[in-house]
Design an enzyme around this catalytic site. Structure first.
Site, PDB file in Angstrom:
ATOM      1  N   THR A  12      23.448 106.442  52.177  1.00  0.00           N
ATOM      2  CA  THR A  12      22.582 105.526  52.763  1.00  0.00           C
ATOM      3  C   THR A  12      22.956 104.139  52.781  1.00  0.00           C
ATOM      4  O   THR A  12      23.095 103.574  53.885  1.00  0.00           O
ATOM      5  CB  THR A  12      20.915 105.624  51.903  1.00  0.00           C
ATOM      6  OG1 THR A  12      20.792 106.663  51.565  1.00  0.00           O
ATOM      7  CG2 THR A  12      20.220 104.682  52.775  1.00  0.00           C
ATOM      8  N   GLY A  50      17.467  95.177  45.275  1.00  0.00           N
ATOM      9  CA  GLY A  50      18.094  95.108  46.421  1.00  0.00           C
ATOM     10  C   GLY A  50      18.337  93.937  46.939  1.00  0.00           C
ATOM     11  O   GLY A  50      19.108  93.160  46.404  1.00  0.00           O
ATOM     12  N   GLU A  60      13.160 110.250  45.533  1.00  0.00           N
ATOM     13  CA  GLU A  60      14.086 111.349  45.795  1.00  0.00           C
ATOM     14  C   GLU A  60      13.612 112.702  45.390  1.00  0.00           C
ATOM     15  O   GLU A  60      12.399 112.870  44.680  1.00  0.00           O
ATOM     16  CB  GLU A  60      15.494 111.112  44.999  1.00  0.00           C
ATOM     17  CG  GLU A  60      16.208 109.872  45.409  1.00  0.00           C
ATOM     18  CD  GLU A  60      17.404 109.562  44.392  1.00  0.00           C
ATOM     19  OE1 GLU A  60      18.218 110.309  44.109  1.00  0.00           O
ATOM     20  OE2 GLU A  60      17.190 108.325  44.095  1.00  0.00           O
ATOM     21  N   LYS A  77      18.068  98.094  35.089  1.00  0.00           N
ATOM     22  CA  LYS A  77      18.089  96.739  35.963  1.00  0.00           C
ATOM     23  C   LYS A  77      17.421  95.813  34.889  1.00  0.00           C
ATOM     24  O   LYS A  77      17.954  94.751  34.963  1.00  0.00           O
ATOM     25  CB  LYS A  77      16.947  97.050  37.214  1.00  0.00           C
ATOM     26  CG  LYS A  77      17.441  98.110  38.251  1.00  0.00           C
ATOM     27  CD  LYS A  77      16.412  98.202  39.135  1.00  0.00           C
ATOM     28  CE  LYS A  77      16.873  99.162  40.437  1.00  0.00           C
ATOM     29  NZ  LYS A  77      15.880  99.793  41.124  1.00  0.00           N
ATOM     30  N   VAL A 129      20.345  95.163  41.458  1.00  0.00           N
ATOM     31  CA  VAL A 129      18.774  94.923  41.002  1.00  0.00           C
ATOM     32  C   VAL A 129      17.949  94.355  42.148  1.00  0.00           C
ATOM     33  O   VAL A 129      18.234  93.374  42.885  1.00  0.00           O
ATOM     34  CB  VAL A 129      18.800  93.946  39.770  1.00  0.00           C
ATOM     35  CG1 VAL A 129      17.367  93.813  39.577  1.00  0.00           C
ATOM     36  CG2 VAL A 129      19.712  94.313  38.584  1.00  0.00           C
ATOM     37  N   LYS A 154      23.455 100.023  39.236  1.00  0.00           N
ATOM     38  CA  LYS A 154      22.868  99.601  37.942  1.00  0.00           C
ATOM     39  C   LYS A 154      23.245 100.329  36.706  1.00  0.00           C
ATOM     40  O   LYS A 154      23.614  99.663  35.728  1.00  0.00           O
ATOM     41  CB  LYS A 154      21.345  99.505  38.107  1.00  0.00           C
ATOM     42  CG  LYS A 154      20.576 100.956  38.372  1.00  0.00           C
ATOM     43  CD  LYS A 154      20.216 100.893  39.872  1.00  0.00           C
ATOM     44  CE  LYS A 154      19.727 102.110  40.482  1.00  0.00           C
ATOM     45  NZ  LYS A 154      19.652 102.186  41.707  1.00  0.00           N
TER      46      LYS A 154
END
Lengths: 420, 420
Positions: A18, A123, A179, A194, A121, A94
């Site tokens: 992605t 985005g 997911e 993170k 962390v 991360k």
């Protein structure tokens, strides 16, 4: 890709999921703008996926390696080799940094290259840059973060719809927010990695994933959320890192937040981090914590920073005109004599000017002082987005009516869709 | 100040008001930490005030000039001369940049020095760095900002207490949130200068203060706010900058925000900016927009960035221990048999462990199925901050009671004071 005389800057891409595919798509789109700022034109020099590409070849042909393949074994090997080869590295990984960060940061220093990791962390939320650059040398006292979008989405859904954990998780999976194996997210492990990275930067001390106890959201029930609402609280998966008597507590667990807490209003898959320090009081950064183009934007920001470290304000490229008339929603407050047909006349003026009414509140404010004399009444309207000139034209017409007893007041409304 | 062998980095300070004196105080405090990161030790090489100091002498003895004197005449002259002399400049002066930005940024480029200005907009909120660095080359669609703390404080007060504009302004002046002459703040001029700077960076086009129409808050009444509350809106002084058909609209005016808008919950003297772009969705940055140490922190962040442009992750300086047991507030959910004395027993266990109850909700959930058989009841408690080990000890004791019919559930509460 080279359309001007900017020297090329070769970016090798490890991973094409992605985020990787979004980087491959967005980087060429932004190449002109980046060349303008940096004098260098970025280009993808090679892509490594499970089925194609050769790492050694990509490494030899790149000035910088973007690692968005995930995992900690192959990724670590590739990042180590890139740093040793004197290449900058940008990573979104991360787990890699929470487990092997000290080794990798050390290698970057030894080899005088940059290892950047904004996308690892929260985005595109620029918390890494702010901790590393804006707050360099500041004494940070505490961090609180919502750093996992999947769990925040699930908890927000449970609160909004009364859904059970299981059903909110299924929804999240269907929408791509979770997911098919959501274990790392819902157990808090992803958030723990993170928080390890954030705490390392904020407190300038090594923090390994194993130093961060974590608790997930699997055991939470709709009942907890319902009761909490009665108590004025909202439920979030919170990462916290704070100094306590010269030691550190870094943890992840569900927590209730009072309504006034800066993280209490962070909904859906958004992430946010609050940084507290005596000198700065607190700052809060929020935005999408995941998503292909969002995370890729963070990666590209890091690539640009590695290309040209000193921040400059380049000459402007455009010379845009300025708009005279814009569309806006409005609130309108009119004091009127309370007699029949007043609202109809106002509505008619608005309608003729193309102004459409969204809501009206009318309230009598004073009775007539003599029999037959009309009382006072107040109209508060909210109108749908309309050109300002048209709206103010209507207001001027309304103000001239004999039943209007005070200058009408108009204030803009920024609506839920953020403007018109 | 030099206590190690770091080379000195000489900072000349123009202005010694609230921000200048905070810079002079904080910079030496942070000198060790800054030397660790940059290898250079910052020191104040001279201070220029209205009554003392010589600009030429300070300029000759400085590597970087901090301009926090305000105004646009002398300040402009000094900044121009500093840039021409090849010195970096850090400024907090929004009017200077909104009126003479293009000239000054151009001079900085020509002389290959940095002109940094994080503190000019939204104080320590890192919106300049994020626009210039994280989002380099991104297509920004729109900005919304609360960039004036004085007016936000006044509007928040009017909404919270029902105070009139005049009385909220007087309060703000007494508390130091508004100056004795508040004209620039309440008319929107201060916010307009800040929006000119943000729009220039976001849209890469020249924007002068005179391109930004502004409207202030002086004409707002408590009634507007009261009606708005009925409509679910909150009133703020909003700066906006957006693309519209290839042109730009940059404006400042009061506006109502729906409760879900990211700026709707920004209260008191805080500032916040929301940046929207297709690739990033939106990010919001918020924090104190003014204050001596807060603004000085932004200035010092810029000084550090000018000292060592490439972001590196330096080796950690500390090796902090990790805390085993921390203080937290808790929510506790217990299912019990509904018989006399149950709440008293639970309260007693909590009390013996030093856990103090803040609130309790008890609700019957099921009647006994046979006469004389007790029904089911549910207790939801929120307790005051306590060591976790003590709280969990109490929960274990409670769980072992024969009247408890399901495993109690405990969830942390982050309270209004942000934790214990």
């Amino acid at each position: 890709m080279t359309t001007d005389d900017s020297a090329p800057f070769r970016v090798g891409l490890l991973g094409h999921g992605t985020v990787g595919s979004a980087v491959a798509e967005l980087l060429p789109d932004r190449a002109d703008a980046i060349a303008h700022v940096t004098g260098l034109r970025p280009e993808i020099s090679g892509v490594l996926t499970r089925s194609r590409g050769d790492f050694d070849e990509i490494l030899a042909n790149s000035d910088l390696i973007v690692e968005v393949m995930g995992g900690t074994d192959t990724a670590r090997d590739h990042v180590v080799r890139a740093l040793r080869a004197g290449k900058h590295v940008v990573t979104a990984n991360k787990q890699l940094l929470a487990e092997h960060g000290e080794e990798l940061w050390g290698l970057a220093r030894e080899n005088r290259v940059q290892l950047r990791f904004e996308a690892a962390v929260a985005g595109v939320v620029p918390v890494i840059r702010v901790l590393q650059e804006s707050l360099t040398g500041q004494h940070v006292e505490r961090l609180h973060g919502i750093v996992n979008g999947t769990t925040n989405y699930i908890l927000t859904q449970m609160a909004a719809t009364g859904a059970s954990y299981e059903s909110a998780l299924a929804d999240a999976q269907q929408l791509g927010y979770a997911e098919s194996d959501p274990t790392d997210d819902v157990t808090g492990k992803d958030a723990a990695a993170k928080m390890a990275i954030l705490a390392r930067l904020a407190f300038d001390t090594p923090v390994h994933l194993s130093d961060v106890p974590y608790e997930g959201i699997e055991h939470l029930t709709g009942e907890d959320i319902a009761y909490a609402r009665d108590l004025g609280l909202s439920l979030r998966l919170i990462g916290s890192a704070e100094r306590l008597d010269g030691k550190l507590a870094v943890r992840v667990h569900p927590a209730f937040l009072y309504a006034g807490h800066p993280l209490a209003s962070v909904d859906g898959s958004f992430n946010a981090v609050t940084i507290e320090s005596p000198a700065i009081t607190e700052i809060t950064l929020s935005g999408p914590g995941a998503g292909g183009s969002q995370t890729a934007t963070a990666v590209i920001g890091d690539v640009i920073s590695a290309m040209i470290p000193p921040a400059q304000t380049p000459p402007t490229q455009h010379r845009l005109g300025f708009v005279d008339d814009v569309v806006s929603s409005f609130y309108l407050h009119v004091e009127v004599a309370d007699r029949p047909g007043v609202l109809a006349q106002i509505a008619q003026v608005l309608g003729l000017q193309g102004v459409s009414v969204k809501s009206v509140v009318q309230k009598g404010t004073r009775k007539g002082s003599a029999p037959g004399e009309p009382g006072q009444s107040r109209l508060v309207l909210v109108v749908h987005p309309v050109l300002e000139s048209r709206f103010y034209g209507a207001v001027q017409l309304i103000a001239s009516k004999d039943f209007v007893t005070a200058t009408p007041r108009a204030i803009r409304v920024i609506d839920e869709e953020f403007g018109a």
